[in-house]
Scaffold this motif. Structure first.
Motif, mmCIF file in Angstrom:
data_model
loop_
_atom_site.group_PDB
_atom_site.id
_atom_site.type_symbol
_atom_site.label_atom_id
_atom_site.label_comp_id
_atom_site.label_asym_id
_atom_site.label_seq_id
_atom_site.Cartn_x
_atom_site.Cartn_y
_atom_site.Cartn_z
ATOM 1 N N PRO A 78 0.819 -1.208 0.000
ATOM 2 C CA PRO A 78 0.000 0.000 0.000
ATOM 3 C C PRO A 78 0.854 1.260 0.000
ATOM 4 C CG PRO A 78 0.154 -0.841 2.229
ATOM 5 C CD PRO A 78 1.013 -1.736 1.361
ATOM 6 N N VAL A 79 0.438 2.255 -0.737
ATOM 7 C CA VAL A 79 1.097 3.559 -0.746
ATOM 8 C C VAL A 79 0.019 4.616 -0.514
ATOM 9 C CG1 VAL A 79 2.497 5.219 -2.038
ATOM 10 C CG2 VAL A 79 2.846 2.762 -2.385
ATOM 11 N N GLU A 80 -0.019 5.158 0.694
ATOM 12 C CA GLU A 80 -0.932 6.270 0.988
ATOM 13 C C GLU A 80 -0.161 7.543 0.626
ATOM 14 O OE1 GLU A 80 -3.942 5.847 1.516
ATOM 15 O OE2 GLU A 80 -4.352 4.116 2.802
ATOM 16 N N ASN A 81 -0.419 8.059 -0.549
ATOM 17 C CA ASN A 81 0.394 9.128 -1.120
ATOM 18 C C ASN A 81 0.259 10.465 -0.386
ATOM 19 O OD1 ASN A 81 0.471 11.038 -4.158
ATOM 20 N ND2 ASN A 81 2.216 10.191 -3.102
ATOM 21 N N GLU A 82 -0.969 10.777 0.071
ATOM 22 C CA GLU A 82 -1.211 12.067 0.722
ATOM 23 C C GLU A 82 -2.044 11.890 1.986
ATOM 24 O OE1 GLU A 82 -1.975 15.514 -2.117
ATOM 25 O OE2 GLU A 82 -2.449 13.813 -3.409
ATOM 26 N N THR A 83 -1.917 12.853 2.869
ATOM 27 C CA THR A 83 -2.659 12.842 4.128
ATOM 28 C C THR A 83 -4.063 13.398 3.918
ATOM 29 O OG1 THR A 83 -2.023 15.085 4.749
ATOM 30 C CG2 THR A 83 -0.490 13.317 5.348
ATOM 31 N N VAL A 84 -4.810 13.453 4.996
ATOM 32 C CA VAL A 84 -6.160 14.016 4.951
ATOM 33 C C VAL A 84 -6.125 15.486 4.530
ATOM 34 C CG1 VAL A 84 -8.178 14.599 6.357
ATOM 35 C CG2 VAL A 84 -7.074 12.388 6.632
ATOM 36 N N THR A 85 -5.035 16.180 4.856
ATOM 37 C CA THR A 85 -4.902 17.597 4.481
ATOM 38 C C THR A 85 -4.117 17.771 3.186
ATOM 39 O OG1 THR A 85 -2.907 17.817 5.847
ATOM 40 C CG2 THR A 85 -5.026 18.352 6.884
ATOM 41 N N LYS A 86 -3.914 16.671 2.472
ATOM 42 C CA LYS A 86 -3.257 16.667 1.163
ATOM 43 C C LYS A 86 -1.764 16.995 1.226
ATOM 44 C CE LYS A 86 -7.548 17.633 -1.330
ATOM 45 N NZ LYS A 86 -8.220 18.398 -2.397
ATOM 46 N N ALA A 87 -1.159 16.754 2.357
ATOM 47 C CA ALA A 87 0.300 16.858 2.468
ATOM 48 C C ALA A 87 0.908 15.517 2.042
ATOM 49 C CB ALA A 87 0.710 17.181 3.905
ATOM 50 N N LEU A 88 2.140 15.572 1.559
ATOM 51 C CA LEU A 88 2.805 14.351 1.132
ATOM 52 C C LEU A 88 2.971 13.394 2.314
ATOM 53 C CD1 LEU A 88 4.358 12.726 -1.032
ATOM 54 C CD2 LEU A 88 6.427 13.930 -0.294
ATOM 55 N N LEU A 89 2.597 12.143 2.113
ATOM 56 C CA LEU A 89 2.750 11.137 3.157
ATOM 57 C C LEU A 89 3.733 10.052 2.733
ATOM 58 C CD1 LEU A 89 1.871 10.197 5.949
ATOM 59 C CD2 LEU A 89 -0.028 8.972 4.890
ATOM 60 N N GLN A 90 3.481 9.414 1.601
ATOM 61 C CA GLN A 90 4.380 8.394 1.075
ATOM 62 C C GLN A 90 4.602 8.640 -0.419
ATOM 63 O OE1 GLN A 90 1.981 4.937 2.656
ATOM 64 N NE2 GLN A 90 4.016 4.179 3.169
ATOM 65 N N THR A 91 5.838 8.514 -0.836
ATOM 66 C CA THR A 91 6.178 8.715 -2.238
ATOM 67 C C THR A 91 6.329 7.370 -2.939
ATOM 68 O OG1 THR A 91 7.355 10.758 -1.686
ATOM 69 C CG2 THR A 91 7.825 9.766 -3.831
ATOM 70 N N PRO A 92 5.628 7.129 -4.035
ATOM 71 C CA PRO A 92 5.799 5.875 -4.768
ATOM 72 C C PRO A 92 7.233 5.736 -5.272
ATOM 73 C CG PRO A 92 3.840 7.069 -5.519
ATOM 74 C CD PRO A 92 4.610 8.007 -4.650
ATOM 75 N N THR A 93 7.691 4.508 -5.402
ATOM 76 C CA THR A 93 8.990 4.275 -6.019
ATOM 77 C C THR A 93 8.888 4.581 -7.509
ATOM 78 O OG1 THR A 93 8.522 1.965 -6.546
ATOM 79 C CG2 THR A 93 9.435 2.428 -4.359
ATOM 80 N N ALA A 94 10.012 4.589 -8.161
ATOM 81 C CA ALA A 94 10.018 4.890 -9.603
ATOM 82 C C ALA A 94 9.185 3.867 -10.373
ATOM 83 C CB ALA A 94 11.454 4.917 -10.116
#
Length: 295
Positions: free
Chosen positions: A186-202
């Motif tokens: 799983p990759v949760e890319n952004e938080t509830v406030t749309k801040a960066l949380l996890q960055t996908p690998t290439a």
């Protein structure tokens, strides 16, 4: 030298001596105050840090941060989500998604997606996203038929300013999943406030760009199937608590079960395609067999 002159000189010396003594006393007093003040400041800083750490609440985290998001859920809620009976899922079947046209699941032909020698299911979503919020319930139900979440899922709500605000859901951020049949990434890319949380690998980003460019949710099931959008309306979860949603998953006639469990059966069927029908007890079930025919 006259007596008067000697007296004036004596008085002057005594005055100077008294001034010097007073100056020494003032210097000692000032040094003492500075030392005490420094200790007080240090103690205040230490106490303040301790108070901050003990009252700090879990919040949104950027990539690389070890803090968690969401609320710890009671064991009863986790049990209901991860333990929906096969009989309930068979009764639901396709549920309310059976009559839908243009379901956002597509068969693809690509190099097999694997991890550690097992088929891999990749999910890219965001905590603010209401459509991801709906999909996570179904994913958790389906994945629990092939393995277990060894680190408990946590409860969150989607954004309060987006479509279907405050949809109750789970977060896969910092969860751990174990299965002998597949790897779930799983990759949760952004938080509830749309801040960066996890960055996908290439490589994850490349698949995302190829099949569902920067749109949520994106689910790649072994590079055999991709899900590129919601399968049901998050609005059916409006106003519910996590416990209420989890309980409704066990009631085949409920609107929640018809949508979320119906989607779970579809996801389960797609996973069975990449695990070559394993485990047989799951992949040969009535609902999964029927769902497989629609893939």
């Amino acid at each position: 030298m006259s007596k008067a002159t000697r007296i004036r000189q004596q008085n002057a010396r005594e005055k100077i001596a008294a001034q010097r003594a007073a100056a020494r006393r003032a210097e000692v007093r000032n040094r003492t105050l500075i030392a005490v003040g420094s200790v007080v400041v240090v103690v205040a800083i230490v106490i303040g840090f301790i108070v901050w750490k003990t009252t700090e609440k879990p919040g949104n985290s950027s990539a690389g941060n070890s803090s968690v998001t969401g609320t710890a859920l009671p064991a009863s809620v986790i049990k209901n989500v991860t333990g929906v009976p096969a009989s309930t899922l068979d009764t639901v079947g396709a549920g309310s998604i059976g009559a839908a046209s243009g379901l956002p699941i597509s068969a693809i032909s690509d190099k097999a997606l694997t991890s550690n020698g097992k088929p891999e299911m990749l999910y890219i979503g965001a905590e603010f996203c209401p459509y991801c919020a709906a999909m996570r319930w179904s994913m958790a139900v389906a994945l629990s038929r092939f393995g277990s979440f060894t680190t408990h899922l946590r409860g969150i709500h989607s954004s309060s300013t987006d479509t279907d605000p405050n949809t109750p859901t789970l977060t896969f951020y910092q969860s751990s999943y174990s299965s002998k049949y597949l790897v779930f990434t799983p990759v949760e890319n952004e938080t509830v406030t749309k801040a960066l949380l996890q960055t996908p690998t290439a490589s994850q980003q490349a698949l995302w760009n190829k099949y569902n460019p920067n749109s949520y949710p994106f689910i790649d099931i072994g590079n055999k199937y991709v899900i590129k959008g919601p399968t049901y309306d998050p609005g059916i979860l409006a106003g519910m608590t996590w416990a209420q949603v989890a309980a409704a998953l066990h009631s085949p006639s409920s609107t929640v079960a018809q949508a979320a469990d119906g989607t779970a059966n579809l996801i389960t069927a797609a996973i069975c395609k990449m695990t070559n029908g394993q485990p047989g007890s799951v992949c040969s079930s009535t609902a999964v067999t029927k769902a497989s025919g629609s893939l």
